[in-house]
Design an enzyme around this catalytic site. Structure first.
Site, PDB file in Angstrom:
ATOM      1  N   ASP A 193      -4.137  -3.832   3.252  1.00  0.00           N
ATOM      2  CA  ASP A 193      -4.541  -4.446   1.728  1.00  0.00           C
ATOM      3  C   ASP A 193      -4.027  -5.606   1.255  1.00  0.00           C
ATOM      4  O   ASP A 193      -3.212  -6.172   0.297  1.00  0.00           O
ATOM      5  CB  ASP A 193      -4.529  -3.855   0.279  1.00  0.00           C
ATOM      6  CG  ASP A 193      -5.402  -2.340   0.593  1.00  0.00           C
ATOM      7  OD1 ASP A 193      -6.246  -1.590   1.638  1.00  0.00           O
ATOM      8  OD2 ASP A 193      -4.727  -1.437  -0.262  1.00  0.00           O
ATOM      9  N   TYR A 196      -8.429  -8.154  -0.797  1.00  0.00           N
ATOM     10  CA  TYR A 196      -9.222  -7.286  -1.923  1.00  0.00           C
ATOM     11  C   TYR A 196     -10.668  -8.099  -2.025  1.00  0.00           C
ATOM     12  O   TYR A 196     -11.186  -8.397  -2.866  1.00  0.00           O
ATOM     13  CB  TYR A 196      -8.514  -7.339  -3.248  1.00  0.00           C
ATOM     14  CG  TYR A 196      -7.635  -6.012  -3.414  1.00  0.00           C
ATOM     15  CD1 TYR A 196      -5.806  -6.370  -3.155  1.00  0.00           C
ATOM     16  CD2 TYR A 196      -7.052  -5.370  -4.053  1.00  0.00           C
ATOM     17  CE1 TYR A 196      -5.340  -5.102  -2.367  1.00  0.00           C
ATOM     18  CE2 TYR A 196      -6.704  -3.663  -3.337  1.00  0.00           C
ATOM     19  CZ  TYR A 196      -5.614  -3.902  -2.977  1.00  0.00           C
ATOM     20  OH  TYR A 196      -4.248  -3.306  -2.881  1.00  0.00           O
ATOM     21  N   HIS A 325      -4.370   8.016  -5.952  1.00  0.00           N
ATOM     22  CA  HIS A 325      -4.652   8.283  -4.618  1.00  0.00           C
ATOM     23  C   HIS A 325      -3.344   9.928  -3.787  1.00  0.00           C
ATOM     24  O   HIS A 325      -3.001   9.704  -2.921  1.00  0.00           O
ATOM     25  CB  HIS A 325      -4.209   7.220  -3.287  1.00  0.00           C
ATOM     26  CG  HIS A 325      -5.241   6.179  -3.665  1.00  0.00           C
ATOM     27  ND1 HIS A 325      -6.629   5.720  -3.776  1.00  0.00           N
ATOM     28  CD2 HIS A 325      -4.596   5.054  -3.893  1.00  0.00           C
ATOM     29  CE1 HIS A 325      -7.075   4.715  -3.270  1.00  0.00           C
ATOM     30  NE2 HIS A 325      -5.543   4.174  -3.783  1.00  0.00           N
ATOM     31  N   VAL A 353      -0.853   3.200  -2.856  1.00  0.00           N
ATOM     32  CA  VAL A 353      -0.932   2.985  -3.836  1.00  0.00           C
ATOM     33  C   VAL A 353      -0.186   2.184  -4.646  1.00  0.00           C
ATOM     34  O   VAL A 353       1.611   1.789  -4.490  1.00  0.00           O
ATOM     35  CB  VAL A 353       0.317   4.420  -4.640  1.00  0.00           C
ATOM     36  CG1 VAL A 353       0.473   4.883  -5.629  1.00  0.00           C
ATOM     37  CG2 VAL A 353      -0.039   5.929  -3.665  1.00  0.00           C
ATOM     38  N   HIS A 354      -0.486   2.023  -6.197  1.00  0.00           N
ATOM     39  CA  HIS A 354       0.214   0.390  -6.540  1.00  0.00           C
ATOM     40  C   HIS A 354       1.299   0.504  -7.564  1.00  0.00           C
ATOM     41  O   HIS A 354       1.485   0.626  -8.691  1.00  0.00           O
ATOM     42  CB  HIS A 354      -0.940  -0.321  -7.212  1.00  0.00           C
ATOM     43  CG  HIS A 354      -2.295  -0.461  -6.522  1.00  0.00           C
ATOM     44  ND1 HIS A 354      -3.817  -1.072  -7.223  1.00  0.00           N
ATOM     45  CD2 HIS A 354      -2.144  -0.843  -5.479  1.00  0.00           C
ATOM     46  CE1 HIS A 354      -4.336  -0.790  -5.497  1.00  0.00           C
ATOM     47  NE2 HIS A 354      -3.456  -0.868  -4.565  1.00  0.00           N
TER      48      HIS A 354
END
Ligand SMILES: [Fe+2]
Length: 465
Positions: A193, A196, A325, A353-354
């Protein structure tokens, strides 16, 4: 209430307290400000186009072979094609060398890219500083990089871990903290990622360009090892874009062929004391698929006498106790986890996963459909699973966690940050996670890793925060 029921009550209370003790590790109580995470505007200084006619921009490096003696230099020229050549030389040497690359362009809906150049420099010497120049004959720009030490079991090497970076104000803080960390990362293991851009209307690919310019201050000087995430798919059939990973594959190269892979999304490299396997969460991985076949053949090639540290990168984590997630990595875990335990992988880094999370050494490989054994158990042959999806992109933090904290989860915190994995020798590696709100040298979570082959004793007890 009789004596018997009193005893029962006491027993229940003891059991309850044991459960609380057994259930999970630490959920950090760090209090952070939860401002909205927004992207930096297009006129931000970090997105500035370098001055001069057709000046190379978005310069980035990655490893170009398995052994670390080659580097792929990539850059973009906007006005015209310009030179494909990289001029390079060793520090303190007057002998200048040239390597010749290729360039391409691509279209995505109504966007046309600049000229994207990729040039592989081979036969570099280990442990050496090189200077290089791109944009020959027009606007020339000069950078430098260091090659890794010769592959060997007791060379020290420090990796940075960044995932899900994006291009928000928080992303900029994460990158700055990585750069200013007193434990200097020599190569970034990027966990997927990148830009974005796909969150913008029609996947506005100019946001791929801005991201490339934003990270250049690091990517032009040290290699970033690329893992693909879901935001690299850029799959948009409604606007006629049906080829997954189109912008990523044009812009970012990986040395996949060198490790026998047939696609750029899964491959391996060796760097100093580490053998690094990069897996693709968004490419087929079931039995008989190219990725499965490749991985099956890859594990026997790992030589822990030469490279004691076995590290795996992937985007979607297998052990994740956030709501966000949750269980998305489960199908890949079911396919590959027995191999990870059998081959004693030291550590698995993921993003997606942030937030931040570190697991105990656990495995969950006993289940065989009929036996019903499906809980993770402590396993000293298993890797530690670490999620560093907290680069700071515009989607914001994942703050909701599954409760109670599962036993497999050693430490979790919903803050942005980055991590460092600093290999000292064949037995020990120092690991630290840094949250963006702290000073550059402050660690939010630390652990001394003991190598699973050379020092396979319990190391999670040495962890702390
Ligand atoms: Fe993701």
């Amino acid at each position: 209430m009789g004596r018997g029921s009193d005893l029962c009550l006491i027993l229940v209370m003891i059991l309850n307290s044991l459960m609380m003790f057994c259930n999970g590790g630490i959920t950090s109580e760090f209090v952070r400000k939860l401002d909205k995470t927004i992207d930096m505007p297009l006129n931000s200084d970090v997105f500035r186009v370098p001055p001069g006619y057709n000046a190379p921009q978005q310069v980035h490096l990655t490893q170009g072979d398995v052994e670390g003696k080659a580097v792929i230099v990539s850059w973009v020229t906007q006005e015209s094609k310009g030179s494909n050549t990289v001029l390079y030389w060793k520090e303190n040497s007057t002998k200048k060398l040239k390597a010749h690359g290729k360039s391409n362009t691509y279209k995505f809906y109504n966007y046309t890219s600049g000229h994207i150049h990729h040039c592989t420099i081979r036969n570099l010497e280990y442990h050496t500083k090189y200077y290089y120049v791109v944009g020959l004959g027009q606007t020339e720009r000069k950078f430098w990089f260091y090659t890794p030490p010769q592959i060997g079991p007791d060379v020290a090497y420090t990796f940075g871990l960044i995932g899900d970076l994006g291009q928000s104000f928080d992303s900029n803080i994460t990158l700055t903290h990585y750069e200013r960390n007193p434990i200097k990362g020599q190569t970034v293991l990027f966990l997927g990622d990148l830009s974005y851009a796909d969150t913008y209307p029609n996947h506005d690919n100019t946001r791929w360009d801005t991201w490339g310019r934003f990270v250049e201050r690091s990517t032009a000087y040290q290699p970033w090892i690329w893992t693909t995430g879901n935001h690299e798919l850029d799959f948009a059939p409604k606007i006629g874009e049906t080829k997954p990973f189109k912008p990523f594959t044009h812009r970012y190269r990986t040395p996949y062929r060198a490790s026998g892979s047939t696609e750029p999304f899964w491959y391996s490299i060796k760097r100093g004391p580490a053998h690094i396997i990069v897996l693709a969460s968004y490419s087929a991985y079931g039995k008989y698929t190219p990725q499965y076949t490749w991985l099956e053949e890859e594990f026997p090639k790992v030589n822990r006498t030469e490279t004691p540290w076995l590290i795996v990168l992937m985007h979607s984590p297998w052990y994740n106790s956030y709501d966000y997630h949750y269980m998305e990595g489960e199908t890949m875990r079911v396919m590959y986890e027995p191999w990870f335990v059998k081959n004693k992988v030291d550590v698995v880094f993921a993003g997606h996963v942030h937030a931040y999370e570190r697991s105990e050494r656990v495995s969950n490989i006993a289940y065989n459909v009929v036996n019903g054994v499906c809980s993770p158990v402590k396993d000293q042959s298993a890797p530690v699973y670490i999620t560093v999806g907290d680069g700071g992109n515009l989607e914001g933090l994942a703050t909701k966690m599954t409760e109670p904290q599962p036993e497999y989860s050693a430490f979790r915190e919903a803050s942005f940050g980055h991590a460092i994995f600093s290999i000292r020798n064949r037995t020990h590696a120092y690991y630290g996670w840094h949250r963006n709100q702290d000073g550059y040298s402050v660690k939010g979570d630390t652990m001394w890793f003991y190598n699973r082959i050379w020092h396979p004793t319990v190391d999670s007890t040495s962890s702390g925060s």
